[in-house]
Design an enzyme around this catalytic site. Sequence first.
Site, mmCIF file in Angstrom:
data_model
loop_
_atom_site.group_PDB
_atom_site.id
_atom_site.type_symbol
_atom_site.label_atom_id
_atom_site.label_comp_id
_atom_site.label_asym_id
_atom_site.label_seq_id
_atom_site.Cartn_x
_atom_site.Cartn_y
_atom_site.Cartn_z
ATOM 1 N N GLY A 1 29.743 30.550 -13.137
ATOM 2 C CA GLY A 1 30.696 31.159 -14.057
ATOM 3 C C GLY A 1 32.161 31.073 -13.694
ATOM 4 O O GLY A 1 33.008 31.515 -14.479
ATOM 5 N N PRO B 1 26.904 27.078 -9.828
ATOM 6 C CA PRO B 1 28.114 26.619 -10.513
ATOM 7 C C PRO B 1 27.845 25.415 -11.399
ATOM 8 O O PRO B 1 27.034 24.550 -11.068
ATOM 9 C CB PRO B 1 29.034 26.214 -9.358
ATOM 10 C CG PRO B 1 28.081 25.786 -8.275
ATOM 11 C CD PRO B 1 26.865 26.662 -8.414
ATOM 12 N N GLY B 2 28.519 25.374 -12.532
ATOM 13 C CA GLY B 2 28.420 24.212 -13.416
ATOM 14 C C GLY B 2 29.809 23.663 -13.669
ATOM 15 O O GLY B 2 30.263 22.705 -13.078
ATOM 16 N N ARG B 3 30.524 24.359 -14.573
ATOM 17 C CA ARG B 3 31.825 23.897 -15.041
ATOM 18 C C ARG B 3 32.810 23.574 -13.914
ATOM 19 O O ARG B 3 33.507 22.571 -13.960
ATOM 20 C CB ARG B 3 32.436 24.995 -15.912
ATOM 21 C CG ARG B 3 33.725 24.609 -16.599
ATOM 22 C CD ARG B 3 34.390 25.857 -17.211
ATOM 23 N NE ARG B 3 33.487 26.750 -17.874
ATOM 24 C CZ ARG B 3 33.161 26.684 -19.175
ATOM 25 N NH1 ARG B 3 33.694 25.784 -19.946
ATOM 26 N NH2 ARG B 3 32.302 27.552 -19.688
ATOM 27 N N CYS C 1 32.453 15.894 -41.680
ATOM 28 C CA CYS C 1 32.777 16.538 -42.948
ATOM 29 C C CYS C 1 32.745 18.052 -42.848
ATOM 30 O O CYS C 1 31.907 18.718 -43.473
ATOM 31 C CB CYS C 1 31.829 16.035 -44.022
ATOM 32 S SG CYS C 1 31.968 14.264 -44.162
ATOM 33 N N GLU C 2 33.617 18.588 -42.011
ATOM 34 C CA GLU C 2 33.773 20.036 -41.856
ATOM 35 C C GLU C 2 35.217 20.276 -41.449
ATOM 36 O O GLU C 2 35.754 19.524 -40.626
ATOM 37 C CB GLU C 2 32.921 20.560 -40.682
ATOM 38 C CG GLU C 2 31.482 20.247 -40.754
ATOM 39 C CD GLU C 2 30.595 21.475 -40.746
ATOM 40 O OE1 GLU C 2 31.112 22.602 -40.718
ATOM 41 O OE2 GLU C 2 29.383 21.270 -40.787
ATOM 42 N N TYR D 1 29.781 20.580 -20.437
ATOM 43 C CA TYR D 1 29.426 21.016 -21.787
ATOM 44 C C TYR D 1 30.057 20.123 -22.852
ATOM 45 O O TYR D 1 30.491 20.592 -23.898
ATOM 46 C CB TYR D 1 29.813 22.497 -21.986
ATOM 47 C CG TYR D 1 29.247 23.387 -20.897
ATOM 48 C CD1 TYR D 1 27.882 23.595 -20.802
ATOM 49 C CD2 TYR D 1 30.067 23.960 -19.916
ATOM 50 C CE1 TYR D 1 27.342 24.378 -19.791
ATOM 51 C CE2 TYR D 1 29.536 24.741 -18.891
ATOM 52 C CZ TYR D 1 28.182 24.947 -18.844
ATOM 53 O OH TYR D 1 27.647 25.704 -17.843
HETATM 54 N N1 LLP Z 1 23.630 29.931 -14.351
HETATM 55 C C1 LLP Z 1 23.144 30.281 -15.547
HETATM 56 C C2 LLP Z 1 21.919 31.079 -15.614
HETATM 57 C C3 LLP Z 1 23.815 29.879 -16.709
HETATM 58 O O1 LLP Z 1 23.340 30.232 -17.900
HETATM 59 C C4 LLP Z 1 24.998 29.104 -16.618
HETATM 60 C C5 LLP Z 1 25.715 28.678 -17.817
HETATM 61 C C6 LLP Z 1 25.464 28.736 -15.342
HETATM 62 C C7 LLP Z 1 24.748 29.182 -14.233
HETATM 63 C C8 LLP Z 1 26.686 27.897 -15.129
HETATM 64 O O2 LLP Z 1 27.833 28.507 -15.597
HETATM 65 P P1 LLP Z 1 29.261 27.808 -15.311
HETATM 66 O O3 LLP Z 1 29.495 27.802 -13.815
HETATM 67 O O4 LLP Z 1 29.205 26.444 -15.844
HETATM 68 O O5 LLP Z 1 30.235 28.657 -16.041
HETATM 69 N N2 LLP Z 1 28.774 25.820 -23.405
HETATM 70 C C9 LLP Z 1 29.709 26.787 -22.858
HETATM 71 C C10 LLP Z 1 29.250 27.327 -21.521
HETATM 72 C C11 LLP Z 1 27.858 27.878 -21.557
HETATM 73 C C12 LLP Z 1 27.371 28.346 -20.226
HETATM 74 C C13 LLP Z 1 25.907 28.558 -20.249
HETATM 75 N N3 LLP Z 1 25.357 29.014 -19.002
HETATM 76 C C14 LLP Z 1 31.094 26.160 -22.769
HETATM 77 O O6 LLP Z 1 31.261 24.999 -23.129
HETATM 78 O O7 LLP Z 1 32.052 26.847 -22.392
#
Ligand code: LLP
Length: 391
Positions: A237, A276-278, A343-344, A372
């Site tokens: 997050g 971590p993802g983003r 088309c939106e 994402y």
């Molecule tokens: N762990 C869990 C259980 C999650 O659901 C998520 C993201 C993460 C970790 C990783 O979160 P991050 O570090 O990436 O913030 N599509 C949206 C973001 C959706 C996040 C979903 N869950 C966007 O484009 O902002």
Amino acid sequence: MEYINNELRLGPLKKDLLSLCANYVRPIYVYDLDFVSQRYQAMAKALGKTRLFYAVKANPHVQILATLKKLGAGADVVSLGEIKRALESGFSVHDIVYSGVGKTRHEISEALKLGIYQINVESLPELQRIGDIARELKKTAAVALRLNPDIDIKTHPYIATGLKDNKFGMELSLIPELSATLKKYSDSVELVGVSLHLGSMMMEFTGYQEALGILKKVYVDLQKQFPTLKRFDFGGGVGIFYDRLDLQREESLLSDYAKITNEILGDLGCELQSEPGRWLVGHCGVLITQVQYIKKTSAKNFIVVDAGMNHLIRPSLYQADHLVMPLIKRSGEIRGDVVGPICESADFFVKEGVFSEVHENDFIAIMDSGAYGYSMASVYNLQELPLEICI
Ligand code: LLP
């Protein structure tokens, strides 16, 4: 990200983007793998002994997964599809944490047969389902309880997950019942962790700090009843800036986050996990698209490009401010909306922006699209998916 001789370059190694457009046929996501490595190493260093499980949903490209695996990451997955992709990319079952609110019987059964390292449980009926299936298969499921502390992290409502209004995790009042259920299934379920994920795009950490304090007490209490409990998964997050380039400020946010985490959880003496993802991949990718038309109306200019909301939905869905930069910088300026072919009227990347001038056929990069982006893309309007290139 910077211009060298008016040409846009990607990442710390200032990689060339323009040559990738030589045989351009449709939008291209470009990912800089060296940049991914650099981000991973920075986060791993800041979080010390924590094991990082990369959130595959952010960007499941095989080469990104393989790069992170080589650096020592595990994988956080939310479907059987992501489990398969992680395994194909070099992760082993011992590297995989499996989260998600809607795990089907089939998915749980496959995960148990494979021997997935940890399943993060999101509801009481899911715990019972896991217990029953593991019993049938004569397996022991290693589970973590994903708890929902009802805490606001001040993010977009669509990506907040730690409030009681959200479908994620389990309320703390459910703990007695969870304990009783774990005991009932002691032959097939082993409690190994407590887990938390408050949501995405956290840019300040007061809510996170409060949540850790609450869950630390829960961990200590549960540990007395369940000596197998040994892991604390504090989720993902951590946010990034989309509207400006400020990697230094981001590193300092990361160090605040790490400090809070270590101060609160450091003395638990347990294994620490993060998802971590983003933060790892967001900046490392761009979406390159080609200007089709400059359409001038009495209201405004529309820069019509060949990528659409189907390729990158973040601006339409979360009002995300991705910077838009031409691959070749011209001297003048243009003001207007950058829009796609869909088309939106929600099909836009920027509203009322000011950019350096662009002409028909010019290429532009929609910045910070490594997380994402492609993973949320669709073929709406039967537009083809973008290409993906790792550099
Ligand atoms: N762990 C869990 C259980 C999650 O659901 C998520 C993201 C993460 C970790 C990783 O979160 P991050 O570090 O990436 O913030 N599509 C949206 C973001 C959706 C996040 C979903 N869950 C966007 O484009 O902002």
